[in-house]
Design an enzyme around this catalytic site. Structure first.
Site, mmCIF file in Angstrom:
data_model
loop_
_atom_site.group_PDB
_atom_site.id
_atom_site.type_symbol
_atom_site.label_atom_id
_atom_site.label_comp_id
_atom_site.label_asym_id
_atom_site.label_seq_id
_atom_site.Cartn_x
_atom_site.Cartn_y
_atom_site.Cartn_z
ATOM 1 N N CYS A 51 -34.383 31.408 34.690
ATOM 2 C CA CYS A 51 -34.600 32.717 34.052
ATOM 3 C C CYS A 51 -36.053 32.966 33.672
ATOM 4 O O CYS A 51 -36.439 34.105 33.424
ATOM 5 C CB CYS A 51 -33.739 32.847 32.797
ATOM 6 S SG CYS A 51 -32.028 33.156 33.189
HETATM 7 N N1 CO8 Z 1 -12.454 36.770 27.805
HETATM 8 C C1 CO8 Z 1 -11.799 36.535 26.635
HETATM 9 N N2 CO8 Z 1 -12.040 35.475 25.837
HETATM 10 C C2 CO8 Z 1 -12.984 34.596 26.263
HETATM 11 C C3 CO8 Z 1 -13.697 34.752 27.472
HETATM 12 C C4 CO8 Z 1 -13.396 35.901 28.248
HETATM 13 N N3 CO8 Z 1 -14.034 36.155 29.394
HETATM 14 N N4 CO8 Z 1 -14.562 33.733 27.610
HETATM 15 C C5 CO8 Z 1 -14.399 32.937 26.540
HETATM 16 N N5 CO8 Z 1 -13.458 33.448 25.729
HETATM 17 C C6 CO8 Z 1 -12.939 32.893 24.461
HETATM 18 C C7 CO8 Z 1 -13.092 31.381 24.425
HETATM 19 O O1 CO8 Z 1 -11.979 30.764 25.030
HETATM 20 C C8 CO8 Z 1 -13.172 31.119 22.943
HETATM 21 O O2 CO8 Z 1 -11.858 31.127 22.401
HETATM 22 P P1 CO8 Z 1 -11.458 30.135 21.194
HETATM 23 O O3 CO8 Z 1 -12.335 30.534 20.048
HETATM 24 O O4 CO8 Z 1 -10.018 30.424 20.986
HETATM 25 O O5 CO8 Z 1 -11.779 28.749 21.692
HETATM 26 C C9 CO8 Z 1 -13.892 32.351 22.380
HETATM 27 O O6 CO8 Z 1 -13.742 33.362 23.381
HETATM 28 C C10 CO8 Z 1 -15.351 32.102 22.138
HETATM 29 O O7 CO8 Z 1 -15.952 31.476 23.310
HETATM 30 P P2 CO8 Z 1 -17.453 31.043 23.367
HETATM 31 O O8 CO8 Z 1 -17.769 30.187 22.185
HETATM 32 O O9 CO8 Z 1 -17.771 30.517 24.726
HETATM 33 O O10 CO8 Z 1 -18.129 32.500 23.224
HETATM 34 P P3 CO8 Z 1 -19.532 32.890 22.660
HETATM 35 O O11 CO8 Z 1 -19.345 33.731 21.483
HETATM 36 O O12 CO8 Z 1 -20.469 31.724 22.562
HETATM 37 O O13 CO8 Z 1 -20.073 33.853 23.834
HETATM 38 C C11 CO8 Z 1 -21.595 33.737 25.717
HETATM 39 C C12 CO8 Z 1 -20.228 33.343 25.143
HETATM 40 C C13 CO8 Z 1 -21.622 35.254 25.870
HETATM 41 C C14 CO8 Z 1 -21.759 33.069 27.069
HETATM 42 C C15 CO8 Z 1 -22.721 33.313 24.741
HETATM 43 O O14 CO8 Z 1 -22.524 31.974 24.338
HETATM 44 C C16 CO8 Z 1 -24.090 33.425 25.324
HETATM 45 O O15 CO8 Z 1 -24.510 34.473 25.779
HETATM 46 N N6 CO8 Z 1 -24.874 32.333 25.272
HETATM 47 C C17 CO8 Z 1 -26.212 32.303 25.786
HETATM 48 C C18 CO8 Z 1 -26.139 32.124 27.233
HETATM 49 C C19 CO8 Z 1 -27.498 32.207 27.888
HETATM 50 O O16 CO8 Z 1 -28.410 32.822 27.434
HETATM 51 N N7 CO8 Z 1 -27.582 31.563 28.987
HETATM 52 C C20 CO8 Z 1 -28.755 31.613 29.761
HETATM 53 C C21 CO8 Z 1 -28.304 31.415 31.138
HETATM 54 S S1 CO8 Z 1 -29.261 32.206 32.264
HETATM 55 C C22 CO8 Z 1 -30.470 31.179 32.927
HETATM 56 O O17 CO8 Z 1 -31.086 30.371 32.355
HETATM 57 C C23 CO8 Z 1 -30.702 31.335 34.364
HETATM 58 C C24 CO8 Z 1 -29.828 30.412 35.115
HETATM 59 C C25 CO8 Z 1 -29.883 30.691 36.551
HETATM 60 C C26 CO8 Z 1 -29.187 31.973 36.953
HETATM 61 C C27 CO8 Z 1 -27.811 31.707 37.437
HETATM 62 C C28 CO8 Z 1 -27.245 32.905 38.151
HETATM 63 C C29 CO8 Z 1 -25.783 32.752 38.511
#
Ligand code: CO8
Length: 373
Positions: A156
């Site tokens: 990224c």
């Molecule tokens: N629908 C419904 N519920 C869901 C879903 C879904 N799709 N996904 C997860 N849940 C549920 C989980 O099961 C969990 O349930 P429970 O509490 O019962 O266990 C609950 O929702 C909470 O899950 P999470 O803790 O995973 O959710 P978050 O609040 O942490 O949100 C995010 C998830 C949105 C992914 C968040 O953590 C986030 O944005 N984090 C930062 C990510 C980030 O910035 N990453 C950078 C990556 S990009 C990069 O560096 C480039 C890489 C190369 C590119 C690749 C291209 C493909």
């Protein structure tokens, strides 16, 4: 020494859009099919049933409302769940080159330049469609550019790292006019079958022209300084690579051949790292946070950007001070901060100072302090 400036930017946006609702319908159909196929194993407790995804969760957790993609049908086909791209012959331009050239055309037009003026092409993206020859060299040929080109991948953060490399070369005089291009076909390496991440990414290409201040023909931004930093982490990882077929299960449909992350940890660890990085960069540059007219941050998660903005400014940033584009584009990896800059910089006045910042896998963080000339 020469003063490097940004004299043009361009964004190529694919024509196909997937809304959260459309994405969730496809995902849930896939989950239902997998659960039906594995009903016995699930009943025996040998497998866990897949849970449904939800548009509401996606918007609340990330701020994303839709994403642009190069090919929608294959992604929404619940029996496939990834895009369909035509096999191209080696004599045709690759897909990355094709979209890169579209972004370059807009950036060069804004700078009042043509491809023949360019003597450095950096293709900076989070994945390359082949190992070699460098995609940048194919783009160089498509532009009719001279000089040289090379690829770089800092996930990224690729765009800001690319801008630092280009700006340093312009400053030193080894190149005169560089273009940093970020063709991000994230749909090719996102795991659309994984509920935790299937909503995160979208496709796009961006380009940035960097040249000497004395050569700039129109409105431009002086690159006052750049800062890049990395710190190893496995929390965002993709294990696909050239050693794949040599491994015992090399060609299997393994989960780690696509994007993987521990999103929660990334969120918690990257926010303080980026806030500290920006504050240090500003201090070293002699710019007080309150002097910042605008920040164009990496577009991964709205809450993440809100936290970073608040930490840097010491208060909630307004939408004008910190514009987001992720609601429309989702996370476009390295291109996100450049889309934000490109779409939200025309109103900056001479003397206005802004900061472009990207962050992500590596971990990596890159920042560029710019001043409207
Ligand atoms: N629908 C419904 N519920 C869901 C879903 C879904 N799709 N996904 C997860 N849940 C549920 C989980 O099961 C969990 O349930 P429970 O509490 O019962 O266990 C609950 O929702 C909470 O899950 P999470 O803790 O995973 O959710 P978050 O609040 O942490 O949100 C995010 C998830 C949105 C992914 C968040 O953590 C986030 O944005 N984090 C930062 C990510 C980030 O910035 N990453 C950078 C990556 S990009 C990069 O560096 C480039 C890489 C190369 C590119 C690749 C291209 C493909």
């Amino acid at each position: 020494m020469y003063q490097p400036v940004i004299s043009g930017t361009g964004v190529f946006t694919p024509s196909e859009v997937i809304t959260n609702d459309e994405l969730v319908v496809a995902f849930n159909a896939y989950a239902d099919r997998m659960n039906a196929e594995n009903a016995q194993a699930i009943a025996a407790g040998e497998m866990t049933a897949m849970e449904h995804s939800s548009s509401d969760f996606i918007f609340k957790a990330s701020g994303i409302e839709q994403r642009y993609v190069l090919e929608k049908e294959g992604i929404l086909d619940s029996t496939r769940m990834y895009p369909r791209f035509r096999q191209r012959s080696d004599d045709e331009p690759g897909l990355m080159t094709e979209i890169a050239l579209k972004a370059c055309a807009t950036a060069l037009e804004q700078a009042g330049r043509t491809g023949t003026d360019v003597d450095l092409v950096i293709c900076a993206a989070s994945n390359m469609e082949r190992a070699y020859p460098a995609v940048a060299i194919e783009i160089q040929q498509g532009l009719g550019a001279g000089g040289f080109g090379f690829d770089m991948n800092v996930a990224c953060s690729s765009a800001t790292f690319g801008i630092q490399a280009a700006a340093d070369m312009v400053r030193a005089g080894s190149v005169r006019c560089a273009i940093v291009v970020n063709p991000e076909i994230t749909s090719g390496h996102l795991e659309w079958r994984d509920r935790d991440c299937h909503f995160i990414f979208g496709d796009v290409a961006t380009a940035t022209v960097i040249e000497r201040a004395e050569d700039a023909k129109g409105d431009h931004f002086v690159i006052r300084s750049t800062r890049c930093a990395t710190q190893f982490s496995n929390n965002i990882r993709n294990n696909n690579g050239f050693l794949r077929r040599n491994r015992p299960d090399g060609m299997a449909d393994r989960r780690d051949m696509q994007f993987m992350q521990n999103g929660r940890k990334v969120f918690k660890e990257v926010v303080p790292m980026v806030s500290a990085h920006i504050l240090n960069h500003l201090e070293q540059e002699g710019v007080a946070p309150e002097q910042l007219r605008r920040m164009w941050l990496h577009q991964a998660n709205k809450a993440m950007n809100d936290f970073i903005g608040k930490k840097v400014l010491g208060r909630e940033p307004t939408r004008d001070e910190q514009p987001n584009i992720l609601q429309d584009y989702a996370n476009t990896s390295s291109a996100g901060s450049i889309i934000a800059f490109s779409k939200h910089s025309a109103d900056m006045q001479p003397g206005d100072i802004g900061l472009i910042c990207s962050f992500g896998a590596g971990y990596s963080v890159g920042s560029v302090v710019v001043e409207r000339a």
